[in-house]
Motif scaffolding. Structure first.
Motif, mmCIF file in Angstrom:
data_model
loop_
_atom_site.group_PDB
_atom_site.id
_atom_site.type_symbol
_atom_site.label_atom_id
_atom_site.label_comp_id
_atom_site.label_asym_id
_atom_site.label_seq_id
_atom_site.Cartn_x
_atom_site.Cartn_y
_atom_site.Cartn_z
ATOM 1 N N ALA A 1 -2.898 3.367 -5.056
ATOM 2 C CA ALA A 1 -2.547 3.006 -3.683
ATOM 3 C C ALA A 1 -2.029 1.586 -3.572
ATOM 4 C CB ALA A 1 -3.760 3.178 -2.770
ATOM 5 N N ILE A 2 -2.635 0.686 -4.314
ATOM 6 C CA ILE A 2 -2.246 -0.723 -4.214
ATOM 7 C C ILE A 2 -1.446 -1.100 -5.458
ATOM 8 C CG2 ILE A 2 -4.463 -1.517 -5.218
ATOM 9 C CD1 ILE A 2 -2.744 -3.409 -2.419
ATOM 10 N N CYS B 1 -4.446 5.252 -0.206
ATOM 11 C CA CYS B 1 -5.725 4.545 -0.160
ATOM 12 C C CYS B 1 -6.810 5.452 0.409
ATOM 13 C CB CYS B 1 -5.598 3.288 0.691
ATOM 14 S SG CYS B 1 -7.141 2.361 0.804
ATOM 15 N N ILE B 2 -7.945 5.495 -0.286
ATOM 16 C CA ILE B 2 -9.076 6.299 0.175
ATOM 17 C C ILE B 2 -10.239 5.418 0.626
ATOM 18 C CG2 ILE B 2 -8.477 8.347 -1.161
ATOM 19 C CD1 ILE B 2 -10.422 7.364 -3.338
ATOM 20 N N GLY B 3 -9.961 4.132 0.769
ATOM 21 C CA GLY B 3 -10.969 3.227 1.315
ATOM 22 C C GLY B 3 -12.198 3.047 0.452
ATOM 23 N N CYS B 4 -12.034 3.160 -0.876
ATOM 24 C CA CYS B 4 -13.202 3.098 -1.764
ATOM 25 C C CYS B 4 -13.703 1.685 -1.996
ATOM 26 C CB CYS B 4 -12.867 3.757 -3.098
ATOM 27 S SG CYS B 4 -11.645 2.844 -4.069
ATOM 28 N N GLU B 5 -12.894 0.689 -1.719
ATOM 29 C CA GLU B 5 -13.249 -0.726 -1.834
ATOM 30 C C GLU B 5 -13.359 -1.215 -3.283
ATOM 31 O OE1 GLU B 5 -16.479 -1.919 0.688
ATOM 32 O OE2 GLU B 5 -16.006 -0.401 2.188
ATOM 33 N N LEU B 6 -12.933 -0.417 -4.252
ATOM 34 C CA LEU B 6 -12.988 -0.881 -5.639
ATOM 35 C C LEU B 6 -12.112 -2.112 -5.849
ATOM 36 C CD1 LEU B 6 -12.940 2.467 -7.651
ATOM 37 C CD2 LEU B 6 -14.776 0.773 -7.597
ATOM 38 N N CYS B 7 -10.970 -2.136 -5.195
ATOM 39 C CA CYS B 7 -10.067 -3.280 -5.343
ATOM 40 C C CYS B 7 -10.737 -4.555 -4.840
ATOM 41 C CB CYS B 7 -8.770 -3.035 -4.588
ATOM 42 S SG CYS B 7 -8.995 -2.531 -2.873
ATOM 43 N N CYS C 1 -7.678 0.428 -8.878
ATOM 44 C CA CYS C 1 -7.444 1.456 -7.854
ATOM 45 C C CYS C 1 -7.332 2.846 -8.492
ATOM 46 C CB CYS C 1 -6.174 1.135 -7.075
ATOM 47 S SG CYS C 1 -5.845 2.357 -5.779
ATOM 48 N N PRO C 2 -8.158 3.784 -8.085
ATOM 49 C CA PRO C 2 -8.144 5.113 -8.708
ATOM 50 C C PRO C 2 -6.982 5.990 -8.263
ATOM 51 C CG PRO C 2 -9.767 5.067 -6.948
ATOM 52 C CD PRO C 2 -9.217 3.664 -7.064
ATOM 53 N N THR C 3 -6.271 5.614 -7.209
ATOM 54 C CA THR C 3 -5.207 6.476 -6.690
ATOM 55 C C THR C 3 -3.816 5.852 -6.782
ATOM 56 O OG1 THR C 3 -5.419 5.610 -4.449
ATOM 57 C CG2 THR C 3 -6.833 7.485 -5.036
ATOM 58 N N LEU D 1 0.871 -1.170 0.000
ATOM 59 C CA LEU D 1 0.000 0.000 0.000
ATOM 60 C C LEU D 1 0.912 1.225 0.000
ATOM 61 C CD1 LEU D 1 -2.769 -1.012 2.569
ATOM 62 C CD2 LEU D 1 -3.085 -0.591 0.125
ATOM 63 N N TYR E 1 -7.397 -2.942 6.056
ATOM 64 C CA TYR E 1 -7.017 -3.442 4.729
ATOM 65 C C TYR E 1 -6.291 -4.775 4.900
ATOM 66 C CZ TYR E 1 -6.217 -3.149 -0.226
ATOM 67 O OH TYR E 1 -6.278 -3.386 -1.571
ATOM 68 N N VAL F 1 -11.474 -4.660 2.837
ATOM 69 C CA VAL F 1 -11.123 -3.260 3.107
ATOM 70 C C VAL F 1 -12.334 -2.540 3.668
ATOM 71 C CG1 VAL F 1 -11.503 -2.729 0.660
ATOM 72 C CG2 VAL F 1 -10.304 -1.093 2.073
HETATM 73 S S1 SF4 Z 1 -9.111 0.625 -4.815
HETATM 74 FE FE1 SF4 Z 1 -7.259 1.686 -4.041
HETATM 75 S S2 SF4 Z 1 -8.039 3.442 -2.900
HETATM 76 FE FE2 SF4 Z 1 -9.779 2.040 -3.172
HETATM 77 S S3 SF4 Z 1 -9.768 0.764 -1.291
HETATM 78 FE FE3 SF4 Z 1 -8.558 -0.331 -2.832
HETATM 79 S S4 SF4 Z 1 -6.403 0.295 -2.461
HETATM 80 FE FE4 SF4 Z 1 -7.756 1.770 -1.404
#
Ligand code: SF4
Ligand code: SF4
Length: 223
Positions: free
Chosen positions: A108-109, A49-55, A104-106, A39, A87, A66
């Motif tokens: 982060a992962i 990570c913004i905790g969006c849970e897309l991953c 992941c939009p940022t 991360l 996470y 997450v």
């Molecule tokens: S997709 Fe990226 S930003 Fe969103 S919860 Fe997963 S690691 Fe975090």
């Protein structure tokens, strides 16, 4: 093939060393090898990570857990409204497909090239956020059950995302990078180019039709 042709092939191999003295010596891994995840953090130390849970939603093996939480106003963890409060990745299930990275939009992962680990209990195979989050130098945190040598964690953090950053249509086909704690902004990989940003796109990937305000930070800007 004649009766002795096979022997000729065999004899031709005598004296050739085709193995390496593993694990003291290792063969170089491909640039985009998929190992265990990290991360990432921005260069100022904030978590991406913004905790969006897309991953977690896209993971075909359902091995990511997450949970997001609102950033404390006085001590935000990420530049977004929310951050990854919990996470976890279960490496008994992960197939290293990289779909979480793509989603992941940022940025982060990302996946490192570190893959040599031997668990003696199932709990160790479930990496927690504290184990996945890069350290203050931007490097992976080595776990006791992981086998990697000095320098193998180089080039393991930032990962060049070849897809459209944040799903913006105007960015389709463009390569986007964001700064990484300890690594800065990576140079393009072989065969990739980073064309100048279109004038209609600002540092946050918004075109002239969007006016949403995301604060005055400059995290995740594309260079
Ligand atoms: S997709 Fe990226 S930003 Fe969103 S919860 Fe997963 S690691 Fe975090
Ligand atoms: S690499 Fe694939 S299987 Fe592993 S956590 Fe990411 S999406 Fe799931």
């Amino acid at each position: 093939m004649g009766r002795f042709s096979g022997f000729r092939v065999t004899i031709g191999q005598v004296g050739k060393v085709v193995t390496t003295n593993y694990p003291d010596e290792k063969r170089p891994k491909p640039a985009r090898f998929h190992g265990r995840h990290v991360l990432n953090r921005y260069e100022d130390g904030m978590e991406k990570c913004i905790g969006c849970e897309l991953c977690a939603g896209v993971c075909p093996a359902k091995c990511i857990y997450v949970r997001g939480a609102d950033n404390p106003p006085d001590a935000p963890v990420s530049p977004g409204e929310r951050y990854g409060f919990v996470y976890e990745i279960n490496y008994l299930r992960c197939i290293h497909c990289d779909m979480c990275v793509e989603a992941c939009p940022t940025g982060a992962i990302t996946e490192t090239k570190l893959f040599e680990f031997s668990f003696t209990n199932r709990a160790d195979a479930i990496y927690t956020k504290a184990e996945l989050l890069v350290d203050d130098d931007g490097r992976a945190r080595r776990q006791p059950w992981e086998l990697w040598l000095g320098g193998e964690d180089d080039q393991t953090s930032a990962w060049m995302r070849a897809t459209s950053p944040a799903g913006q249509v105007a960015w389709e086909g463009r390569v986007g990078w964001s700064g990484e704690l300890g690594f800065g902004v990576r140079a393009p990989e072989l065969g990739q180019t980073a064309p100048p940003e279109p004038e209609s796109i600002d540092d946050h990937g918004h075109d002239g039709h969007e006016h949403a305000h995301h604060g005055d930070h400059d995290h995740g800007g594309h260079h």
